[in-house]
Design an enzyme around this catalytic site. Structure first.
Site, PDB file in Angstrom:
ATOM      1  N   ASP A   1       0.652  -1.142  -0.050  1.00  0.00           N
ATOM      2  CA  ASP A   1       0.005   0.074  -0.050  1.00  0.00           C
ATOM      3  C   ASP A   1       1.063   1.358  -0.046  1.00  0.00           C
ATOM      4  O   ASP A   1       1.541   1.603  -1.033  1.00  0.00           O
ATOM      5  CB  ASP A   1      -0.935  -0.167   1.048  1.00  0.00           C
ATOM      6  CG  ASP A   1      -1.904   0.769   1.400  1.00  0.00           C
ATOM      7  OD1 ASP A   1      -2.642   1.205   0.288  1.00  0.00           O
ATOM      8  OD2 ASP A   1      -2.289   1.153   2.481  1.00  0.00           O
TER       9      ASP A   1
ATOM     10  N   PHE B   1     -10.592  -0.916  -0.140  1.00  0.00           N
ATOM     11  CA  PHE B   1      -9.987  -1.791   0.756  1.00  0.00           C
ATOM     12  C   PHE B   1     -10.659  -3.361   0.469  1.00  0.00           C
ATOM     13  O   PHE B   1     -11.511  -3.496   0.376  1.00  0.00           O
ATOM     14  CB  PHE B   1     -10.769  -1.645   2.130  1.00  0.00           C
ATOM     15  CG  PHE B   1      -9.733  -2.137   3.388  1.00  0.00           C
ATOM     16  CD1 PHE B   1      -8.444  -1.594   3.703  1.00  0.00           C
ATOM     17  CD2 PHE B   1     -10.307  -3.190   4.037  1.00  0.00           C
ATOM     18  CE1 PHE B   1      -7.792  -1.998   4.656  1.00  0.00           C
ATOM     19  CE2 PHE B   1      -9.679  -3.925   5.159  1.00  0.00           C
ATOM     20  CZ  PHE B   1      -8.153  -3.307   5.302  1.00  0.00           C
TER      21      PHE B   1
HETATM   22  P1  IMP Z   1       1.856  -0.346   3.727  1.00  0.00           P
HETATM   23  O1  IMP Z   1       2.767  -0.337   4.787  1.00  0.00           O
HETATM   24  O2  IMP Z   1       0.971   0.770   3.732  1.00  0.00           O
HETATM   25  O3  IMP Z   1       2.505  -0.619   2.477  1.00  0.00           O
HETATM   26  O4  IMP Z   1       0.840  -1.465   4.063  1.00  0.00           O
HETATM   27  C1  IMP Z   1       0.951  -2.831   3.894  1.00  0.00           C
HETATM   28  C2  IMP Z   1       0.000  -3.556   4.848  1.00  0.00           C
HETATM   29  O5  IMP Z   1      -1.416  -2.841   4.954  1.00  0.00           O
HETATM   30  C3  IMP Z   1      -0.330  -4.927   4.422  1.00  0.00           C
HETATM   31  O6  IMP Z   1       0.625  -5.976   4.872  1.00  0.00           O
HETATM   32  C4  IMP Z   1      -1.982  -5.104   5.050  1.00  0.00           C
HETATM   33  O7  IMP Z   1      -1.710  -5.693   6.309  1.00  0.00           O
HETATM   34  C5  IMP Z   1      -2.495  -3.821   5.205  1.00  0.00           C
HETATM   35  N1  IMP Z   1      -3.155  -3.494   3.964  1.00  0.00           N
HETATM   36  C6  IMP Z   1      -3.252  -2.378   3.294  1.00  0.00           C
HETATM   37  N2  IMP Z   1      -4.372  -2.358   2.320  1.00  0.00           N
HETATM   38  C7  IMP Z   1      -5.216  -3.250   2.755  1.00  0.00           C
HETATM   39  C8  IMP Z   1      -6.342  -3.913   2.074  1.00  0.00           C
HETATM   40  O8  IMP Z   1      -7.108  -3.497   1.559  1.00  0.00           O
HETATM   41  N3  IMP Z   1      -7.014  -4.877   2.902  1.00  0.00           N
HETATM   42  C9  IMP Z   1      -6.333  -5.611   3.971  1.00  0.00           C
HETATM   43  N4  IMP Z   1      -5.150  -5.131   4.816  1.00  0.00           N
HETATM   44  C10 IMP Z   1      -4.436  -4.181   3.664  1.00  0.00           C
END
Ligand code: IMP
Ligand code: MG
Length: 188
Positions: A108, A157
């Site tokens: 993300d 999401f």
């Molecule tokens: P980042 O650190 O923002 O890249 O987020 C990564 C983490 O966010 C992932 O390992 C997921 O646990 C969580 N995450 C981000 N988007 C989603 C989603 O749409 N559904 C479920 N978990 C998500």
């Protein structure tokens, strides 16, 4: 409280089970070609990565090991990743001189994978790459080199195929979008 049936939260199926399986098979074949003759170790980030790992490894034809890590992000309870992660379960394998491939469900903002890579680099793997199933590309805040990527998805999401809603529904074989009117009910 007993969780409701997943249909209560499902807006639409974004990626079907068949699409996931076809793409995972392609990724497995690619990885098998790229890692021939190397000492491949797959590192799965718990818990979201488990379904992806277990399907992916069945399509990897070169010998490889697997290990697991779990993380907690500081300020969890918000849908926004804070960028700070804490290791709650460390590896049980030494990764020095091995060819490490991180297997993760979704990227993300990129903060989680950036922290994991910084952490793993301190242990001197011979190579360190990322295989991610889902990429919410438009949300990226820090760039992360993604060697393998399953699908680019819109900024919605999602849940299923390892991804949870408040720890439920990880078992679903497809990726679904959460109904907008239900989003507020989840702290995840
Ligand atoms: P980042 O650190 O923002 O890249 O987020 C990564 C983490 O966010 C992932 O390992 C997921 O646990 C969580 N995450 C981000 N988007 C989603 C989603 O749409 N559904 C479920 N978990 C998500
Ligand atoms: Mg996760």
């Amino acid at each position: 409280m007993i969780a409701a049936d997943y249909h209560d939260y499902l807006e639409q199926v974004l990626i079907s089970s068949e699409q996931i399986q076809a793409r995972v098979a392609e990724l497995g074949a690619e990885i098998s070609r790229d890692y021939a003759g190397l000492d491949l170790l797959l590192i799965c980030i718990l818990r979201g990565g488990v379904l992806f790992l277990s399907d992916l490894m069945r399509h990897i034809s070169v010998p490889h090991g697997v290990d697991f890590m779990a993380l907690a992000s500081y300020g969890s309870g918000s849908r926004q990743s804070s960028g700070q992660v804490r290791i709650t379960l460390d590896l049980s394998t030494s990764i020095g001189s091995r060819d490490v491939l991180i297997v993760e469900d979704i990227i993300d903002s990129g903060h989680t994978l950036t922290s994991v890579m910084e952490f793993l680099r301190t242990r001197y793997p011979r190579s360190l790459e990322v295989c991610v199933l889902l990429d919410k590309a438009e949300r990226r805040e820090v760039q992360v080199p993604l060697r393998y990527r399953g699908f680019v998805i819109p900024n919605k999401f999602v849940f299923g195929y390892g991804l949870d809603l408040d720890e439920y529904y990880r078992n679903l074989p497809f990726i679904g979008v959460v109904r907008a009117d239900k989003l507020g009910s989840f702290p995840c």
